[in-house]
Write a protein that holds these residues in place. Structure first.
Motif, PDB file in Angstrom:
ATOM      1  N   GLU A   8     101.719  81.076  70.263  1.00 58.41           N
ATOM      2  CA  GLU A   8     100.913  80.393  71.288  1.00 58.41           C
ATOM      3  C   GLU A   8      99.484  80.172  70.793  1.00 58.41           C
ATOM      4  OE1 GLU A   8     101.836  81.252  75.747  1.00 58.41           O
ATOM      5  OE2 GLU A   8     102.185  83.115  74.623  1.00 58.41           O
ATOM      6  N   GLU A   9      98.905  81.182  70.158  1.00 57.62           N
ATOM      7  CA  GLU A   9      97.541  81.046  69.624  1.00 57.62           C
ATOM      8  C   GLU A   9      97.472  79.934  68.584  1.00 57.62           C
ATOM      9  OE1 GLU A   9      94.395  82.301  70.275  1.00 57.62           O
ATOM     10  OE2 GLU A   9      95.495  82.873  72.092  1.00 57.62           O
ATOM     11  N   LEU A  10      98.430  79.927  67.687  1.00 54.71           N
ATOM     12  CA  LEU A  10      98.446  78.897  66.648  1.00 54.71           C
ATOM     13  C   LEU A  10      98.675  77.504  67.234  1.00 54.71           C
ATOM     14  CD1 LEU A  10     100.437  80.922  63.983  1.00 54.71           C
ATOM     15  CD2 LEU A  10      98.037  80.187  63.796  1.00 54.71           C
ATOM     16  N   THR A  67     109.382  78.493  75.483  1.00 52.79           N
ATOM     17  CA  THR A  67     109.711  77.610  76.601  1.00 52.79           C
ATOM     18  C   THR A  67     110.148  78.431  77.804  1.00 52.79           C
ATOM     19  OG1 THR A  67     110.395  75.860  75.084  1.00 52.79           O
ATOM     20  CG2 THR A  67     111.210  75.703  77.344  1.00 52.79           C
ATOM     21  N   ASP A  68     111.056  79.354  77.579  1.00 49.09           N
ATOM     22  CA  ASP A  68     111.528  80.198  78.678  1.00 49.09           C
ATOM     23  C   ASP A  68     110.399  81.034  79.262  1.00 49.09           C
ATOM     24  OD1 ASP A  68     114.111  79.243  78.684  1.00 49.09           O
ATOM     25  OD2 ASP A  68     114.865  80.812  77.367  1.00 49.09           O
ATOM     26  N   LYS A  69     109.587  81.618  78.405  1.00 47.26           N
ATOM     27  CA  LYS A  69     108.467  82.452  78.875  1.00 47.26           C
ATOM     28  C   LYS A  69     107.520  81.627  79.742  1.00 47.26           C
ATOM     29  CE  LYS A  69     104.444  84.939  77.221  1.00 47.26           C
ATOM     30  NZ  LYS A  69     103.547  85.143  76.110  1.00 47.26           N
ATOM     31  N   TYR A  70     107.144  80.471  79.246  1.00 52.10           N
ATOM     32  CA  TYR A  70     106.209  79.596  79.944  1.00 52.10           C
ATOM     33  C   TYR A  70     106.788  79.126  81.285  1.00 52.10           C
ATOM     34  CZ  TYR A  70     103.819  75.225  81.013  1.00 52.10           C
ATOM     35  OH  TYR A  70     103.172  74.214  81.652  1.00 52.10           O
ATOM     36  N   LEU A  71     108.009  78.661  81.279  1.00 53.46           N
ATOM     37  CA  LEU A  71     108.603  78.122  82.499  1.00 53.46           C
ATOM     38  C   LEU A  71     108.950  79.229  83.496  1.00 53.46           C
ATOM     39  CD1 LEU A  71     110.769  75.293  80.934  1.00 53.46           C
ATOM     40  CD2 LEU A  71     108.580  75.058  82.120  1.00 53.46           C
ATOM     41  N   ASP A  72     109.362  80.390  83.006  1.00 50.65           N
ATOM     42  CA  ASP A  72     109.601  81.536  83.901  1.00 50.65           C
ATOM     43  C   ASP A  72     108.315  81.936  84.620  1.00 50.65           C
ATOM     44  OD1 ASP A  72     112.283  81.688  83.210  1.00 50.65           O
ATOM     45  OD2 ASP A  72     112.013  83.377  81.839  1.00 50.65           O
ATOM     46  N   GLU A  73     107.217  81.942  83.892  1.00 47.75           N
ATOM     47  CA  GLU A  73     105.923  82.303  84.495  1.00 47.75           C
ATOM     48  C   GLU A  73     105.531  81.293  85.569  1.00 47.75           C
ATOM     49  OE1 GLU A  73     101.351  82.210  83.033  1.00 47.75           O
ATOM     50  OE2 GLU A  73     102.729  83.290  81.719  1.00 47.75           O
ATOM     51  N   THR A  86      97.824  74.020  82.915  1.00 44.57           N
ATOM     52  CA  THR A  86      98.702  74.632  81.911  1.00 44.57           C
ATOM     53  C   THR A  86      99.397  73.574  81.060  1.00 44.57           C
ATOM     54  OG1 THR A  86     100.539  74.722  83.490  1.00 44.57           O
ATOM     55  CG2 THR A  86      99.116  76.674  83.357  1.00 44.57           C
ATOM     56  N   ALA A  87      98.750  72.462  80.872  1.00 51.38           N
ATOM     57  CA  ALA A  87      99.376  71.336  80.175  1.00 51.38           C
ATOM     58  C   ALA A  87      99.603  71.580  78.691  1.00 51.38           C
ATOM     59  CB  ALA A  87      98.534  70.074  80.366  1.00 51.38           C
ATOM     60  N   GLY A  88      98.804  72.427  78.066  1.00 54.96           N
ATOM     61  CA  GLY A  88      98.881  72.597  76.621  1.00 54.96           C
ATOM     62  C   GLY A  88     100.260  72.922  76.097  1.00 54.96           C
ATOM     63  N   MET A  89     100.898  73.934  76.659  1.00 52.60           N
ATOM     64  CA  MET A  89     102.222  74.330  76.175  1.00 52.60           C
ATOM     65  C   MET A  89     103.249  73.243  76.492  1.00 52.60           C
ATOM     66  SD  MET A  89     104.143  76.279  74.473  1.00 52.60           S
ATOM     67  CE  MET A  89     103.014  77.588  74.120  1.00 52.60           C
ATOM     68  N   ARG A  90     103.150  72.628  77.667  1.00 49.56           N
ATOM     69  CA  ARG A  90     104.109  71.575  78.015  1.00 49.56           C
ATOM     70  C   ARG A  90     104.047  70.428  77.025  1.00 49.56           C
ATOM     71  NH1 ARG A  90     102.374  71.093  83.373  1.00 49.56           N
ATOM     72  NH2 ARG A  90     102.555  68.847  83.338  1.00 49.56           N
ATOM     73  N   LYS A 104     117.239  69.879  76.640  1.00 53.04           N
ATOM     74  CA  LYS A 104     118.172  70.357  77.666  1.00 53.04           C
ATOM     75  C   LYS A 104     117.555  71.464  78.506  1.00 53.04           C
ATOM     76  CE  LYS A 104     122.432  69.072  75.312  1.00 53.04           C
ATOM     77  NZ  LYS A 104     123.589  69.549  74.547  1.00 53.04           N
ATOM     78  N   ARG A 105     116.817  72.348  77.861  1.00 48.42           N
ATOM     79  CA  ARG A 105     116.177  73.448  78.578  1.00 48.42           C
ATOM     80  C   ARG A 105     115.134  72.893  79.557  1.00 48.42           C
ATOM     81  NH1 ARG A 105     117.147  77.297  75.482  1.00 48.42           N
ATOM     82  NH2 ARG A 105     117.422  79.274  76.478  1.00 48.42           N
ATOM     83  N   LEU A 106     114.333  71.931  79.108  1.00 45.68           N
ATOM     84  CA  LEU A 106     113.336  71.322  79.991  1.00 45.68           C
ATOM     85  C   LEU A 106     114.005  70.634  81.180  1.00 45.68           C
ATOM     86  CD1 LEU A 106     110.745  69.811  77.511  1.00 45.68           C
ATOM     87  CD2 LEU A 106     110.341  71.644  79.160  1.00 45.68           C
ATOM     88  N   LEU A 107     115.074  69.890  80.917  1.00 39.14           N
ATOM     89  CA  LEU A 107     115.761  69.203  82.012  1.00 39.14           C
ATOM     90  C   LEU A 107     116.352  70.187  83.011  1.00 39.14           C
ATOM     91  CD1 LEU A 107     117.490  66.271  80.097  1.00 39.14           C
ATOM     92  CD2 LEU A 107     115.525  66.138  81.653  1.00 39.14           C
ATOM     93  N   ARG A 108     116.922  71.270  82.505  1.00 32.81           N
ATOM     94  CA  ARG A 108     117.475  72.293  83.398  1.00 32.81           C
ATOM     95  C   ARG A 108     116.373  72.921  84.249  1.00 32.81           C
ATOM     96  NH1 ARG A 108     119.397  75.905  79.958  1.00 32.81           N
ATOM     97  NH2 ARG A 108     117.884  77.495  80.411  1.00 32.81           N
TER      98      ARG A 108
END
Length: 185
Positions: free
Chosen positions: A18-20, A60-66, A98-102, A118-122
């Motif tokens: 994430e930092e990088l 992706t999972d960490k970000y979207l779960d949060e 929180t746009a950066g990670m997206r 697929k993960r994003l769509l789900r």
């Protein structure tokens, strides 16, 4: 004597990545850089992740779960005004902030990473479902399913304009105007 074992190595790797990602695209980051930033060896990184794609999937999972947990916590907080117009403001402000990670997720999905796509769509489906439920609890003036998707599309559009640096669109003002307009409905 062996070096002391680090706890939560996967979390260290995710934090380092994430930092990088704040200054580089994933394709420009090496696994050696990630390991170095995490303070671990490349061998340790490879033990937990075989490639950068696997790291991005966990990010992706960490970000979207949060985001999902935060939305549920906010809407269920009885001490807050979580009325319809405030819900809209919350979602838009949170998504723009929180746009950066997206942006990294969208980039990789659009460049052909089918697992991320697929993960994003789900996850969009999950967010739309919970937003529709929360909207339906707060108003009967709008179709909850339609408005949930409208909100998701709007938040993506706002973060794209923010990323582009569109000086013609004052995003905080736009969000305030949207809240004000919707508070009258």
């Amino acid at each position: 004597m062996a070096a002391p074992r680090k706890e939560n190595v996967k979390e260290l790797i995710l934090i380092a990545t994430e930092e990088l990602l704040k200054t580089k695209k994933l394709s420009d980051i090496s696994l050696a850089e990630i390991a170095g930033c995490a303070g671990i060896s490349k061998g340790t990184l490879y033990y937990h992740y075989k490639n950068k794609n696997d790291i991005l999937i966990d990010l992706t999972d960490k970000y979207l779960d949060e985001q999902y947990r935060d939305l549920l916590a906010w809407t269920e907080d009885a001490s807050k005004d979580t009325s319809f117009h405030r819900l809209i403001k919350y979602v838009l402000e949170r998504d723009v902030a929180t746009a950066g990670m997206r942006l990294h997720l969208f980039y990789d999905a659009m460049m052909g990473d089918d697992a991320i796509r697929k993960r994003l769509l789900r996850r969009y489906e999950e967010f739309a479902r919970v937003l529709a439920e929360k909207i339906g609890e707060r108003t009967d003036s709008f179709s909850p399913d339609y408005f949930a998707w409208l909100l998701l599309v709007l938040s993506d559009g706002l973060f794209i304009h923010q990323t582009l640096g569109n000086s013609l669109l004052d995003i905080p003002k736009f969000i305030r105007q949207s809240e004000t307009y919707l508070s009258r409905k």
